[in-house]
Design an enzyme around this catalytic site. Structure first.
Site, PDB file in Angstrom:
ATOM      1  N   GLU A  17       6.259  -4.401  10.336  1.00  0.00           N
ATOM      2  CA  GLU A  17       5.425  -3.362  10.959  1.00  0.00           C
ATOM      3  C   GLU A  17       4.681  -3.892  12.176  1.00  0.00           C
ATOM      4  OE1 GLU A  17       2.937  -1.661   7.869  1.00  0.00           O
ATOM      5  OE2 GLU A  17       4.492  -0.243   7.352  1.00  0.00           O
ATOM      6  N   GLU A  64      11.176   0.504   3.788  1.00  0.00           N
ATOM      7  CA  GLU A  64       9.989   0.839   2.993  1.00  0.00           C
ATOM      8  C   GLU A  64       9.845   2.342   2.944  1.00  0.00           C
ATOM      9  OE1 GLU A  64       6.059  -0.809   3.597  1.00  0.00           O
ATOM     10  OE2 GLU A  64       6.927  -2.695   4.292  1.00  0.00           O
TER      11      GLU A  64
HETATM   12  C1  BG6 Z   1       3.310  -1.008   4.554  1.00  0.00           C
HETATM   13  C2  BG6 Z   1       3.278  -2.497   4.380  1.00  0.00           C
HETATM   14  O1  BG6 Z   1       2.388  -0.669   5.525  1.00  0.00           O
HETATM   15  O2  BG6 Z   1       2.907  -0.187   3.521  1.00  0.00           O
HETATM   16  C3  BG6 Z   1       3.213  -2.962   2.940  1.00  0.00           C
HETATM   17  O3  BG6 Z   1       4.340  -3.119   5.039  1.00  0.00           O
HETATM   18  C4  BG6 Z   1       2.305  -2.043   2.170  1.00  0.00           C
HETATM   19  O4  BG6 Z   1       2.805  -4.305   2.933  1.00  0.00           O
HETATM   20  C5  BG6 Z   1       2.881  -0.636   2.193  1.00  0.00           C
HETATM   21  O5  BG6 Z   1       2.036  -2.451   0.874  1.00  0.00           O
HETATM   22  C6  BG6 Z   1       2.098   0.384   1.384  1.00  0.00           C
HETATM   23  O6  BG6 Z   1       0.763   0.340   1.727  1.00  0.00           O
HETATM   24  P1  BG6 Z   1      -0.372   0.178   0.637  1.00  0.00           P
HETATM   25  O7  BG6 Z   1      -1.615   0.070   1.383  1.00  0.00           O
HETATM   26  O8  BG6 Z   1      -0.300   1.408  -0.201  1.00  0.00           O
HETATM   27  O9  BG6 Z   1      -0.044  -1.034  -0.132  1.00  0.00           O
END
Ligand code: BG6
Length: 482
Positions: free
Chosen positions: A187, A381
């Site tokens: 990211e 993701e």
């Molecule tokens: C992304 C990141 O922004 O979102 C992860 O690459 C992160 O590291 C994921 O865990 C979800 O975000 P969060 O804050 O719910 O863990």
């Protein structure tokens, strides 16, 4: 009855799997000669997001005031065999993970790599490959060495490019026959909102924020391009990508001022980094932005050539939500909790944490990205952070997660039918892990439940949720049975 030619299908060899990051699963924060990294000093709890978003964090551990959930995380460091066996049971083709830079170079500026750290990832990769699961490795996922933060000021300092180059070279060589899929920075564009996580600095103040961030971006672009070039030389058959946070920006209405605002926000937030990493040059629109903000990026001779020569093979993206926005908005209109900001979209529901759920937005994003770049995409993701209830018989009935994922998988299927070249899908937090933005365990994403609470209590026992069995069928049927 639908004809075969009308069925929407995933291509053969589609890379189904799950995604994690070292700092959010491994624990063992001071084992195996590992040094401290940024995630190790970030406290759990409500203040964490505020720390990430604002200026002036001191990067110190204060145990009297805070707890540090990443220190133990879910103990993947000791339990990776059990976890990988569960991933294999679901039929994963790939597993996205990151290497903790501080396991390999504890401070970041050493000349010799730490053998114990290297050996750990050898064991993890061997275990994955034993089951036929290909690792997808992020070189830097929010876990820069703390020493580089304190002594060098993070990515604002040019010297960090050299330290990263050494680290990247070491791991690319060491794992050249084990890892085929790589990504440089997780990211990378997220630093526009949270420079602490990937750039290793907390802005001195709000005025200097952009100047510091864009200088650090430049260093990361050079470092990323160096790693891409090294990867192509060391492992010619590998694919190496960039990784961006993508949240499409919708104009709130058809007022041209709002449409223009949404366009400009999208350029800067969603496209700027990918433009540099995919096309190998700074985009034209950035010049005006830099001028208006009085930002001057210091470059060394040859930097632009390096960036030009080190373009990526694919775009990895995270997709959680869209953003709806307008030029002028009152406090009351702002979307509560939507981490990328904007105003509330009346057509969308939000997660327990206020992230607006928008599967159609994923199809839109994939179409936009492919239309702009025409190189393969990889959704690395996507997922739903939710409160789960562990039933007395040990089951977790997470139908809401299945619904969320089903709609997003359908959106990918549509995008592929639209002509998008999509390599794979790794759902975020395939096993419950520590949340990046809040440090909570109770923000759960997994197909696998981990018995651990926000206060650190729990047996760390793993349990299959209902979504585990659902995802297994999705993979088995290559996305036909949803
Ligand atoms: C992304 C990141 O922004 O979102 C992860 O690459 C992160 O590291 C994921 O865990 C979800 O975000 P969060 O804050 O719910 O863990």
């Amino acid at each position: 009855m639908m004809k075969d030619s009308q069925r929407l299908l995933f291509p053969e060899g589609f890379l189904w799997g799950g995604a994690t990051a070292a700092n959010q699963i491994e624990g063992g924060f001071n084992e195996g000669n590992k040094g401290l990294n940024i995630a190790d000093v970030l406290p759990g709890g409500k203040e964490r997001l505020n720390i990430l978003m604002s200026a002036g964090f001191n990067f110190e551990i204060d145990r009297d005031k805070y707890s540090y959930p990443n220190h133990e995380a879910i103990d993947f460091y000791h339990r990776y065999k059990e976890d990988i066996a569960l991933f294999a049971e679901m039929g994963f083709k790939v597993f996205r993970m990151s290497i903790a830079w501080t396991r390999i170079f504890p401070n970041g500026d050493e000349v010799e790599a730490n053998e114990e750290g290297l050996a750990f990832y050898d064991r993890v990769f061997d275990e994955l490959l034993r089951y036929g699961i290909e690792p997808v490795v992020t070189i830097s996922h929010y876990e820069m060495p703390l020493y580089l933060v304190k002594k060098f000021g993070g990515w604002r300092n040019r010297q960090v490019v050299g330290f990263f180059e050494r680290y990247a070279n070491v791991i690319l060589k060491r794992y050249s026959d084990k890892v085929k899929y790589w990504m440089t920075f997780n990211e990378i564009n997220g630093a526009l909102k949270m420079p602490i996580m990937s750039m290793g600095f907390s802005p001195l103040n709000e005025e200097s924020r952009y100047q510091e961030t864009f200088q650090a971006f430049h260093h990361q672009f050079v470092a990323s391009a160096i790693a891409v070039k090294a990867c192509k030389e060391i492992i010619p058959k590998a694919k190496i990508g960039c990784m961006i946070l993508f949240a499409p920006v919708y104009s709130y209405d058809c007022n041209p001022q709002n449409i223009l605002f949404a366009l400009k926000e999208e350029e800067l937030f969603n496209y700027f980094c990918a433009d540099v990493q995919v096309r190998g040059e700074y985009p034209a629109f950035l010049k005006r932005f830099l001028k208006e903000k009085n930002i001057e990026i210091k470059m060394q001779e040859g930097d632009l050539d390096i960036i030009k020569e080190g373009t990526v093979d694919y775009i990895g993206l995270s997709y959680y939500m869209s953003r709806t926005d307008k030029k002028e908005k009152s406090e009351g209109e702002k979307a509560q909790g939507n981490i990328v900001g904007g105003v509330k979209n009346p057509f969308l529901e939000a997660s327990d944490w206020g992230w607006e759920i928008d599967p159609v937005g994923l199809r839109i994003s994939l179409n936009k990205l492919y239309g702009r770049y025409q190189i393969p995409l990889f959704v690395v993701e996507n997922g739903l952070g939710a409160y789960d209830q562990l039933e007395s018989d040990g089951s977790v009935i997470d139908d809401y997660r299945i619904d969320y994922l089903r709609e997003h998988v359908k959106a990918m299927r549509e995008a592929i039918a639209d002509g998008v070249e999509l390599m794979g899908y790794t759902s975020w937090g395939c096993i419950d892990l520590v949340s990046m933005s809040t440090g909570e365990m109770s923000k759960r994403y997994g197909f696998i439940y981990v018995d651990k609470n926000d206060d650190g209590s729990g047996t760390l026992e793993r349990r299959r949720k209902r979504s585990f069995h659902w995802y297994k069928k999705v993979i088995e049927s290559n996305g036909e049975i949803l």
